[in-house]
Design a protein around this motif. Structure first.
Motif, PDB file in Angstrom:
ATOM      1  N   ALA A  88      28.023  37.347  47.289  1.00  0.00           N
ATOM      2  CA  ALA A  88      26.586  37.622  47.312  1.00  0.00           C
ATOM      3  C   ALA A  88      26.263  39.007  46.749  1.00  0.00           C
ATOM      4  N   CYS A  89      27.225  39.936  46.853  1.00  0.00           N
ATOM      5  CA  CYS A  89      27.031  41.278  46.280  1.00  0.00           C
ATOM      6  C   CYS A  89      27.229  41.300  44.775  1.00  0.00           C
ATOM      7  N   GLY A  90      27.832  40.257  44.233  1.00  0.00           N
ATOM      8  CA  GLY A  90      28.046  40.177  42.791  1.00  0.00           C
ATOM      9  C   GLY A  90      29.468  40.419  42.335  1.00  0.00           C
ATOM     10  N   PHE A  91      30.429  40.451  43.270  1.00  0.00           N
ATOM     11  CA  PHE A  91      31.816  40.689  42.884  1.00  0.00           C
ATOM     12  C   PHE A  91      32.423  39.460  42.202  1.00  0.00           C
ATOM     13  N   SER A  92      33.164  39.710  41.152  1.00  0.00           N
ATOM     14  CA  SER A  92      33.926  38.644  40.498  1.00  0.00           C
ATOM     15  C   SER A  92      35.416  38.771  40.786  1.00  0.00           C
ATOM     16  N   TRP A  93      35.829  39.924  41.352  1.00  0.00           N
ATOM     17  CA  TRP A  93      37.216  40.130  41.781  1.00  0.00           C
ATOM     18  C   TRP A  93      37.235  40.282  43.306  1.00  0.00           C
ATOM     19  N   ILE A  94      38.083  39.493  43.947  1.00  0.00           N
ATOM     20  CA  ILE A  94      38.165  39.428  45.399  1.00  0.00           C
ATOM     21  C   ILE A  94      39.601  39.746  45.823  1.00  0.00           C
ATOM     22  N   LEU A 120      45.931  31.569  53.701  1.00  0.00           N
ATOM     23  CA  LEU A 120      46.022  32.186  52.375  1.00  0.00           C
ATOM     24  C   LEU A 120      45.634  31.196  51.286  1.00  0.00           C
ATOM     25  N   SER A 121      46.246  30.027  51.309  1.00  0.00           N
ATOM     26  CA  SER A 121      45.978  29.009  50.293  1.00  0.00           C
ATOM     27  C   SER A 121      44.520  28.575  50.300  1.00  0.00           C
ATOM     28  N   GLN A 122      43.977  28.351  51.487  1.00  0.00           N
ATOM     29  CA  GLN A 122      42.605  27.850  51.592  1.00  0.00           C
ATOM     30  C   GLN A 122      41.585  28.881  51.137  1.00  0.00           C
ATOM     31  N   THR A 123      41.798  30.141  51.496  1.00  0.00           N
ATOM     32  CA  THR A 123      40.803  31.148  51.124  1.00  0.00           C
ATOM     33  C   THR A 123      40.897  31.541  49.649  1.00  0.00           C
ATOM     34  N   ILE A 124      42.092  31.524  49.079  1.00  0.00           N
ATOM     35  CA  ILE A 124      42.191  31.739  47.629  1.00  0.00           C
ATOM     36  C   ILE A 124      41.462  30.617  46.892  1.00  0.00           C
ATOM     37  N   CYS A 132      35.590  33.381  41.326  1.00  0.00           N
ATOM     38  CA  CYS A 132      36.211  34.703  41.437  1.00  0.00           C
ATOM     39  C   CYS A 132      37.674  34.697  41.028  1.00  0.00           C
ATOM     40  N   ARG A 133      38.134  35.854  40.595  1.00  0.00           N
ATOM     41  CA  ARG A 133      39.555  36.097  40.403  1.00  0.00           C
ATOM     42  C   ARG A 133      40.075  36.811  41.644  1.00  0.00           C
ATOM     43  N   VAL A 134      41.344  36.588  41.964  1.00  0.00           N
ATOM     44  CA  VAL A 134      41.836  36.959  43.290  1.00  0.00           C
ATOM     45  C   VAL A 134      43.121  37.779  43.216  1.00  0.00           C
ATOM     46  N   THR A 135      43.165  38.840  44.026  1.00  0.00           N
ATOM     47  CA  THR A 135      44.417  39.527  44.353  1.00  0.00           C
ATOM     48  C   THR A 135      44.618  39.373  45.851  1.00  0.00           C
ATOM     49  N   VAL A 136      45.861  39.484  46.299  1.00  0.00           N
ATOM     50  CA  VAL A 136      46.128  39.310  47.729  1.00  0.00           C
ATOM     51  C   VAL A 136      46.877  40.527  48.273  1.00  0.00           C
ATOM     52  N   GLY A 137      46.688  40.753  49.575  1.00  0.00           N
ATOM     53  CA  GLY A 137      47.370  41.841  50.247  1.00  0.00           C
ATOM     54  C   GLY A 137      48.317  41.319  51.302  1.00  0.00           C
ATOM     55  N   ALA A 156      50.566  32.257  47.141  1.00  0.00           N
ATOM     56  CA  ALA A 156      49.468  32.948  46.477  1.00  0.00           C
ATOM     57  C   ALA A 156      49.432  32.628  44.988  1.00  0.00           C
ATOM     58  N   ALA A 157      50.586  32.664  44.348  1.00  0.00           N
ATOM     59  CA  ALA A 157      50.665  32.373  42.913  1.00  0.00           C
ATOM     60  C   ALA A 157      50.260  30.934  42.619  1.00  0.00           C
ATOM     61  N   GLN A 158      50.767  30.007  43.416  1.00  0.00           N
ATOM     62  CA  GLN A 158      50.433  28.601  43.224  1.00  0.00           C
ATOM     63  C   GLN A 158      48.940  28.336  43.429  1.00  0.00           C
ATOM     64  N   SER A 159      48.312  29.149  44.277  1.00  0.00           N
ATOM     65  CA  SER A 159      46.887  28.973  44.575  1.00  0.00           C
ATOM     66  C   SER A 159      45.990  29.680  43.569  1.00  0.00           C
ATOM     67  N   GLY A 160      46.594  30.497  42.701  1.00  0.00           N
ATOM     68  CA  GLY A 160      45.824  31.125  41.633  1.00  0.00           C
ATOM     69  C   GLY A 160      45.609  32.618  41.747  1.00  0.00           C
ATOM     70  N   ALA A 161      46.276  33.290  42.691  1.00  0.00           N
ATOM     71  CA  ALA A 161      46.167  34.748  42.783  1.00  0.00           C
ATOM     72  C   ALA A 161      46.872  35.403  41.604  1.00  0.00           C
ATOM     73  N   GLU A 162      46.467  36.643  41.281  1.00  0.00           N
ATOM     74  CA  GLU A 162      46.982  37.299  40.085  1.00  0.00           C
ATOM     75  C   GLU A 162      47.833  38.534  40.365  1.00  0.00           C
ATOM     76  N   ARG A 163      47.789  39.063  41.588  1.00  0.00           N
ATOM     77  CA  ARG A 163      48.601  40.228  41.944  1.00  0.00           C
ATOM     78  C   ARG A 163      48.756  40.255  43.460  1.00  0.00           C
ATOM     79  N   ILE A 164      49.858  40.853  43.930  1.00  0.00           N
ATOM     80  CA  ILE A 164      50.090  40.949  45.372  1.00  0.00           C
ATOM     81  C   ILE A 164      50.357  42.399  45.757  1.00  0.00           C
ATOM     82  N   ARG A 165      49.762  42.824  46.865  1.00  0.00           N
ATOM     83  CA  ARG A 165      49.942  44.183  47.378  1.00  0.00           C
ATOM     84  C   ARG A 165      51.040  44.190  48.442  1.00  0.00           C
TER      85      ARG A 165
END
Length: 277
Positions: A88-94, A120-124, A132-137, A156-165
């Motif tokens: 709702a704030c306009g973010f495209s990266w989550i 993790l899988s469901q929220t990604i 949105c594009r997604v990174t995970v922590g 995370a990778a299988q669900s479409g995340a692009e980086r992990i912290r």
């Protein structure tokens, strides 16, 4: 794996830095800090937590209106309401964060590993469905079982995340163990790793440099090392060490970072007049 040829610094001053006791940024200070970080060459800024309330959401919208060169990322817990607030704030990266150590899974969430992987899988999937594009922590990764961290990364990778912290949440690593853990993780992880070091024992800078030597391509830091408890790796110190020892691996202007440091307000001792929405 050899030292990372490029090492990108992710700034989390506006999110993790503001968790320092007594520190509260005004909207103007956040906007000014974001512009200063952008001028310094930081290309990824963790902007805040929209789920915190209306004031934070208003500030996040104003940050997005700046149209910086830097990518702005919203931090979220693994639930739909957090993600919807960010969208709702306009973010495209989550950024979606979950504990991965058994200690925190049990004591913080009162859940189990299977629940974490499912959430993790469901929220990604939900975030990606919002466009949105997604990174995970991976919270408390330094105290987690490596096998489970890697399983978390795989899901995370299988669900479409692009980086992990990889978060050293309680600052318990030292440079030798940081190097070994991150080298092993980096060689087997399906996603690029971002190291996130806390400074509880004064080793966040050393651990961040060890992460680079282990081949990790990203690290998150804060201006002046501010943050909860003893803080985080200091952005200026990390950038200065990289510029000194490996010129060209990190294109960050330390002079601009010094100007950004001057924007940080002193912590307040009396927060009784603040309104939290």
């Amino acid at each position: 794996m050899s030292a990372a040829k490029t090492f990108e610094l992710v700034d989390t001053t506006l999110r993790d830095g503001e968790q320092q006791a007594g520190l509260v940024f005004s909207m103007r200070e956040k906007l000014t800090l974001a512009k200063a970080l952008d001028r310094a060459g930081i290309r990824c800024i963790e902007a805040g937590i929209p789920a915190m309330g209306s004031f934070e959401q208003q500030t996040m919208r104003e940050l997005i209106k700046l149209r910086l060169n830097a990518r702005l990322i919203a931090w979220n817990r693994a639930n739909r309401s957090d993600i919807l607030a960010s969208v709702a704030c306009g973010f495209s990266w989550i950024h979606i964060s979950l504990p991965v150590s058994d200690l925190q899974i049990r004591d913080k969430l009162a859940k189990n590993r299977e629940w974490v992987l499912r959430a993790l899988s469901q929220t990604i999937a939900f975030a990606r469905a919002q466009g949105c594009r997604v990174t995970v922590g991976a919270e408390d990764a330094s105290r987690a079982d490596l096998g489970f961290f890697l399983k978390f990364a795989e899901v995370a990778a299988q669900s479409g995340a692009e980086r992990i912290r990889f978060a050293d949440t309680v600052g318990c690593l030292e440079p030798f163990s940081a190097y070994e853990k991150l080298k092993q993780a980096g060689e087997r992880c399906p996603l690029p790793i971002e190291f996130h070091g806390h400074n509880d024992f004064g080793l966040a800078l050393a651990n961040t440099l060890a992460a680079k030597e282990a081949g990790i391509p990203y690290a998150s830091c804060t201006i002046s090392g501010i943050g909860e408890r003893a803080g985080n790796a200091c952005l200026q110190d990390v950038a200065a060490m990289l510029n000194r020892n490996d010129p060209g691996c990190c294109a960050v202007d330390t002079a601009e970072l010094a100007r950004a440091e001057a924007i940080i307000p002193p912590p307040r001792n009396d927060l009784s007049g603040l309104k939290i929405s």
